[in-house]
Design an enzyme around this catalytic site. Structure first.
Site, mmCIF file in Angstrom:
data_model
loop_
_atom_site.group_PDB
_atom_site.id
_atom_site.type_symbol
_atom_site.label_atom_id
_atom_site.label_comp_id
_atom_site.label_asym_id
_atom_site.label_seq_id
_atom_site.Cartn_x
_atom_site.Cartn_y
_atom_site.Cartn_z
ATOM 1 N N SER A 217 0.747 -1.008 0.059
ATOM 2 C CA SER A 217 0.049 0.028 0.154
ATOM 3 C C SER A 217 1.013 1.330 -0.079
ATOM 4 O O SER A 217 1.677 1.239 -0.775
ATOM 5 C CB SER A 217 -1.016 -0.030 1.020
ATOM 6 O OG SER A 217 -2.060 0.876 1.090
ATOM 7 N N ASP A 437 -8.719 -3.651 -6.797
ATOM 8 C CA ASP A 437 -8.371 -2.946 -5.715
ATOM 9 C C ASP A 437 -9.034 -1.717 -5.562
ATOM 10 O O ASP A 437 -8.887 -0.923 -6.764
ATOM 11 C CB ASP A 437 -6.822 -3.059 -5.524
ATOM 12 C CG ASP A 437 -6.091 -2.532 -4.158
ATOM 13 O OD1 ASP A 437 -7.191 -2.227 -3.386
ATOM 14 O OD2 ASP A 437 -4.895 -2.793 -4.289
ATOM 15 N N HIS A 466 -6.968 -5.695 -1.206
ATOM 16 C CA HIS A 466 -5.808 -4.796 -0.994
ATOM 17 C C HIS A 466 -4.655 -5.474 -0.221
ATOM 18 O O HIS A 466 -5.091 -5.949 1.101
ATOM 19 C CB HIS A 466 -6.332 -3.779 -0.500
ATOM 20 C CG HIS A 466 -5.226 -2.759 -0.311
ATOM 21 N ND1 HIS A 466 -4.779 -2.005 -1.429
ATOM 22 C CD2 HIS A 466 -4.810 -2.079 0.991
ATOM 23 C CE1 HIS A 466 -3.832 -1.157 -0.742
ATOM 24 N NE2 HIS A 466 -3.886 -1.052 0.592
#
Length: 542
Positions: A217, A437, A466
């Site tokens: 991320s 995502d 994710h």
């Protein structure tokens, strides 16, 4: 994709549907210059102590001192908390620094998870290093701008009038003011570039010329910026669920709004598919309509006295990150709609959305980093126009996300210029991205693939989660393990496609038995599958 009292500043009036909002004149100033590129050195050698847990018994902990201001390495120092799982193989491939994203996520436990989840023969070759970035968790000082900022029940995120919107504007500005009052000049040094320079202090303290890196991320952006500043110090790098580096951070958040709305529709379709379990109908559109009906109901009467519409959005947002949460969320949804029982909804809020001290800290760093990293609109009329437009097409979380980031419209320090991460000087970098995502939409992986010459993109086709490696996919994890073991990446792109390799998505979850589906209490997010454990470590809003 986050001080001091500002006294005596002049104001510029911003009219919002007839309401005057005061904004500091300094907020409209241009970006300041980026931090100095001076290389710093660690003050002392690392001393490791056992800090193992039941799940990660070999975990060790340490700290390192780093300059608050890297352009003044002899000035004030702050402390970074580190963790380690040592290599056990006869020959080491060096340190593997891991980061869970955020910004604001603690990486200490992630080191244990990564070391345990990789194949033993691969993990044995690395010292897996976790760290709390500056201001986070056990690092000192740890920021907490305004404790209890997310205490329920908050104002409805979707404004029904100019007065409603002004209430949330004032709330966002109050958070920014509190950060400025409490942390003063410290906020100038909470940003991605400073965190990257801290990573190089960690590298030096580890006594190695190069690091390996594995980030999820926001951690993908952190890794890409490190690689830009120190390309000769990267040995291998894995970026999973990738931030679009061209949109940091305002545009990236708008992209999230559309993507999360699509994932919410996917959740409604899944609930409709399992009507026998949840009894909410077989038409996804009607299931989604029932969810918005629930939202209106808790607006009038918060469930359990604590779940209003903003808290309801927070509760269901994790389902956009990880579909393993769908059965628990659907059970609470069904109990409320079909049985008029608000208790499971309140329990789901406690399990998935309630924010304590660590969450307050994470949000303080999230805003501090994102608001400082890159420019944001300082005229609220821009936010109002953009959010109104996006909400019309993507109502699930547009305004909720706007208020989460709105302190950046009033941040007490000016923004820096975003780092251009394009890089031709790296060894092959391995990228992982799911096509659906929501937190880091697919285009981010494509953009990063183009910017990092020689990188390889592995795509989970149809996947919506994710954070996709070490989460149950044998196909994805095989590419990850092979790369960490040998440095080799897949090469493809057949037919002009962006992907070098494609893996099938994991199957959607199955509901519990029909007897228990409508009444089961929400599970502990950190329990159960490896996917659930990973996503508990990654957190949300990351």
């Amino acid at each position: 994709m986050k001080r001091r009292v500002i006294a005596g500043y002049s104001t510029a009036g911003v009219v919002l549907a007839g309401v005057l909002i005061a904004i500091p004149a300094s907020a409209n100033a241009g970006s300041t210059s980026t931090d100095s590129t001076a290389v710093t050195t660690a003050a002392t050698a690392l001393k490791w102590n056992d800090c193992g847990t039941q799940n990660y018994p070999t975990l060790q902990c340490s700290t390192v001192r780093t300059p608050l201001d890297h352009s003044n390495p002899g000035g004030k120092k702050i402390t970074l908390a580190l963790s380690r799982v040592q290599h056990t193989a006869a020959k080491s491939q060096g340190p593997l620094l891991v980061n869970p994203g955020g910004p604001g996520g603690s990486g200490l436990t992630l080191a244990g998870f990564v070391a345990r989840s990789l194949p033993k023969e691969v993990a044995a070759q690395y010292d897996v290093i976790g760290f709390d970035p500056r201001g986070v968790g056990r690092s000192e000082p740890a920021l907490d701008c305004k404790p209890g900022h997310f205490d329920p029940v908050r104002p409805d995120s979707v404004p029904r009038s100019a007065e409603d919107e002004l209430t949330n504007v004032k709330r966002a500005k109050g958070f920014a003011d509190a950060c400025g009052k409490k942390y003063g000049k410290l906020l100038r040094h909470i940003n991605t570039v400073s965190a990257v320079r801290d990573m190089d202090v960690i590298r030096q303290a580890l006594g190695t010329k190069k690091i390996n890196y594995f980030g999820y991320s926001y951690g993908t952006y952190l890794g890409a910026v490190y690689a830009k500043l120190y390309p000769d110090r990267i040995r291998r790098a894995v970026l999973d669920s990738i931030v679009d580096p061209t949109g940091v951070w305002y545009e990236d958040n708008i992209s999230q709004d559309y993507a999360f709305d699509a994932r919410h529709k996917a959740f409604a379709a899944w609930v409709a598919k399992h009507d026998a379990d949840y009894g909410l109908g077989t038409d996804p559109a009607k299931v989604e309509k029932a969810w918005y009906g629930m939202r209106e109901a808790v607006r009038k009467d918060p469930a359990g006295g604590k779940v209003g519409p903003a808290e309801l959005e927070d509760t269901f947002l994790p389902g956009g990150y990880y579909n393993g949460y769908w059965p628990d969320l659907a059970s609470a949804f069904a109990s409320f709609v079909n049985d008029g029982d608000p208790e499971p909804l309140a329990e789901a809020y406690d399990a998935f959305a309630s924010i304590g001290a660590s969450g307050d800290n994470g949000y303080s760093i999230y805003t501090s980093v994102q608001c400082r990293d890159a420019s944001w609109p300082r005229d609220w009329r821009t936010w109002h126009r953009d959010m109104t437009k996006v909400h019309d097409k993507a109502p699930f979380m547009t305004w909720n996300n706007a208020w989460y980031n709105a302190p950046c419209a009033f941040w007490p320090v000016n923004s820096l210029k975003a780092t251009e991460v394009a890089n031709k000087k790296l060894p092959p970098v391995l990228l992982f991205q799911a096509t659906d995502d929501a937190a880091t939409p697919y285009e981010g992986g494509v953009v990063m693939h183009r910017k990092l010459r020689g990188s390889s993109l592995v795509v989970e086709e149809g996947g919506g989660n994710h954070g996709i490696t070490l989460s149950g996919s044998e196909c994805l994890d095989r590419y990850l393990a092979d790369y960490l073991a040998t440095g080799k990446v897949p090469r493809g792109g057949k037919g002009g496609g962006e992907a070098d390799a494609v893996c099938e998505k994991l199957p959607d979850p199955e509901p519990p038995s029909e007897a228990g589906a409508k009444s089961a209490a929400p599970a502990d997010p950190s329990a159960g599958s490896e996917g659930a454990k990973l996503h508990d470590l990654l957190g949300f809003r990351s």
